[in-house]
Design a protein around this motif. Structure first.
Motif, mmCIF file in Angstrom:
data_model
loop_
_atom_site.group_PDB
_atom_site.id
_atom_site.type_symbol
_atom_site.label_atom_id
_atom_site.label_comp_id
_atom_site.label_asym_id
_atom_site.label_seq_id
_atom_site.Cartn_x
_atom_site.Cartn_y
_atom_site.Cartn_z
ATOM 1 N N LEU A 1 36.202 35.593 24.903
ATOM 2 C CA LEU A 1 36.796 34.740 25.927
ATOM 3 C C LEU A 1 37.491 35.551 27.021
ATOM 4 C CD1 LEU A 1 38.322 31.937 23.643
ATOM 5 C CD2 LEU A 1 36.531 31.610 25.362
ATOM 6 N N ALA A 2 38.048 36.688 26.640
ATOM 7 C CA ALA A 2 38.815 37.503 27.603
ATOM 8 C C ALA A 2 37.957 38.544 28.312
ATOM 9 C CB ALA A 2 39.966 38.195 26.867
ATOM 10 N N GLU A 3 36.655 38.483 28.097
ATOM 11 C CA GLU A 3 35.771 39.467 28.725
ATOM 12 C C GLU A 3 35.927 39.439 30.252
ATOM 13 O OE1 GLU A 3 31.047 40.754 28.722
ATOM 14 O OE2 GLU A 3 31.736 39.068 27.496
ATOM 15 N N GLY A 4 36.163 40.592 30.848
ATOM 16 C CA GLY A 4 36.325 40.695 32.293
ATOM 17 C C GLY A 4 37.760 40.555 32.759
ATOM 18 N N LEU A 5 38.660 40.213 31.838
ATOM 19 C CA LEU A 5 40.073 40.077 32.193
ATOM 20 C C LEU A 5 40.830 41.361 31.856
ATOM 21 C CD1 LEU A 5 40.917 36.491 30.829
ATOM 22 C CD2 LEU A 5 40.551 37.148 33.218
ATOM 23 N N GLY A 6 41.823 41.674 32.657
ATOM 24 C CA GLY A 6 42.704 42.808 32.379
ATOM 25 C C GLY A 6 44.136 42.331 32.276
ATOM 26 N N PRO A 7 45.029 43.138 31.708
ATOM 27 C CA PRO A 7 46.427 42.742 31.549
ATOM 28 C C PRO A 7 47.119 42.394 32.861
ATOM 29 C CG PRO A 7 45.944 44.697 30.251
ATOM 30 C CD PRO A 7 44.756 44.460 31.137
ATOM 31 N N SER A 8 46.601 42.931 33.970
ATOM 32 C CA SER A 8 47.252 42.673 35.265
ATOM 33 C C SER A 8 46.626 41.489 36.008
ATOM 34 C CB SER A 8 47.175 43.923 36.143
ATOM 35 O OG SER A 8 45.819 44.299 36.356
ATOM 36 N N ASP A 9 45.738 40.758 35.356
ATOM 37 C CA ASP A 9 45.123 39.594 35.992
ATOM 38 C C ASP A 9 46.198 38.558 36.342
ATOM 39 O OD1 ASP A 9 43.665 36.835 35.979
ATOM 40 O OD2 ASP A 9 42.033 38.299 36.008
ATOM 41 N N PRO A 10 46.083 37.932 37.513
ATOM 42 C CA PRO A 10 47.066 36.904 37.910
ATOM 43 C C PRO A 10 47.231 35.789 36.870
ATOM 44 C CG PRO A 10 45.693 37.499 39.769
ATOM 45 C CD PRO A 10 45.089 38.179 38.570
#
Length: 369
Positions: free
Chosen positions: A109-118
């Motif tokens: 589900l979190a694929e492509g997301l990083g910790p700094s994502d808005p």
């Protein structure tokens, strides 16, 4: 009452799940409940569905979390008092984005997301100054509104308003938009649950799972009389709904309604609750329940005379059918099938008259031979 009209964007690390959330369960809530434990308790709340919505559409401002700045774990934190399920979904995504997912589905589900994502750094929130400011909203939304809590959670929330806020039944009614009798019955049901907690012989986990059945049972006069519960009692007199001299009855009641580890309940379905109340109004039926190791609901129901309306209905239906057939039966007086049916009817009718000799005497003009 102070509720901000402005959206405040907060980082996910600054937001804390509410350890007092009624949905966590009566035995779990508490100010010292750790965040990891809360997140674990929320595993079965279909958080992945929310997460999918967030990754596809983002976090809409109109779904802002409602937060209060209060002491938690010895320090002041932003605690979410409305929107905990949304925050839990975000926290699971956030851990996955950092490579700390507990389950593979969260990594997907979190694929492509990083910790700094808005999605994690700009979470829309609305600040309130005190939990009291949002109680009306929570009550309407989750007790009487469209996103209802489970029955036990509703009752716990109502009990908290009464016991911690010092509210009357009428105060709570106005607060959450319910009815006073419903508020009162919820509170007494919850206090009854707590009273059962002190009885070792009662399988409390079964009672908690079927709290709605407990709530419904208090509508019946039979249950209230058997337990000697005053359903009109004000909060100060309702703290222990069942008096000491009826505690044996309370243990019996819990066993019959909810069962235990060894025995199944006598009442198997919620639709039998009203009939169970009628059973408890019958001395013969109660004596049967109390002396039997494995009592049967149908036997108790018959001893209580509960099947009388059904017998009356069947006889009345038979009488209606006979009245209808009388207007046409003469056309088939040569029919062997009809003759056999009439003879069967006559035999059954003769047996009924032996049960009701007064009726037989009237029909036979006083000749009962």
């Amino acid at each position: 009452m102070t509720i901000s009209r402005n959206i405040k964007l907060l980082h996910i690390d600054d937001l804390y799940l509410d350890p007092l959330n009624p949905r966590l369960g009566r035995s779990e809530t508490g100010a010292n409940l750790r965040q990891s434990k809360i997140l674990n308790l929320m595993k079965g709340w279909t958080l992945d569905e929310l997460a999918t919505s967030f990754t596809e559409s983002g976090f809409w401002p109109q779904e802002a979390l409602i937060v209060v700045h209060e002491e938690l774990y010895g320090q002041d934190h932003w605690v979410v008092v409305e929107g905990n399920r949304r925050l839990a979904a975000l926290k699971n995504l956030y851990m996955a984005a950092q490579g700390e997912a507990a389950e593979p589905k969260w990594s997907e589900l979190a694929e492509g997301l990083g910790p700094s994502d808005p999605l994690f750094t700009e979470i829309p929130t609305i600040e309130i100054s005190d939990r009291k400011d949002v109680e009306s909203f929570l009550g309407f939304r989750h007790v009487t509104g469209i996103k209802e809590w489970k029955p036990a959670e509703k009752a716990q929330f109502i009990a908290r308003l009464i016991e911690e806020r010092g509210m009357s039944y009428e105060d709570v009614r106005r607060k959450i938009g319910s009815k006073t009798p419903t508020v009162r019955q919820n509170y007494i049901s919850y206090r009854l649950l707590l009273q059962m907690e002190g009885e070792e012989e009662i399988a409390l986990e079964e009672v908690e799972k079927k709290f709605s059945v407990l709530f419904l049972s208090l509508r019946t006069q039979g249950v209230r009389k058997y337990l000697d519960i005053d359903i009109q009692a004000e909060p100060d007199r309702a703290r222990r709904p069942v008096p000491k001299h009826h505690l044996d009855n309370l243990r019996n009641f819990a066993l019959w309604l909810f069962g235990d580890k060894r025995r199944l309940p006598v009442v198997r379905e919620s639709r039998q609750v009203d009939d169970f109340g009628k059973i408890l109004e019958s001395k013969k039926a109660v004596e049967y329940l109390e002396r039997s190791e494995r009592p049967n609901f149908d036997v108790a129901w018959q001893l209580a005379g509960g099947d009388e309306p059904e017998i009356v209905r069947l006889v009345e239906e038979a009488a209606d059918n006979i009245s209808f057939s009388l207007s046409r039966a003469h056309r088939y007086n040569k029919s062997k099938k009809l003759k056999a049916a009439v003879e069967r009817l006559a035999t059954d009718f003769a047996q009924l008259l032996t049960i009701f000799p007064d009726s037989r005497a009237i029909i036979c003009d006083g000749d009962v031979e």
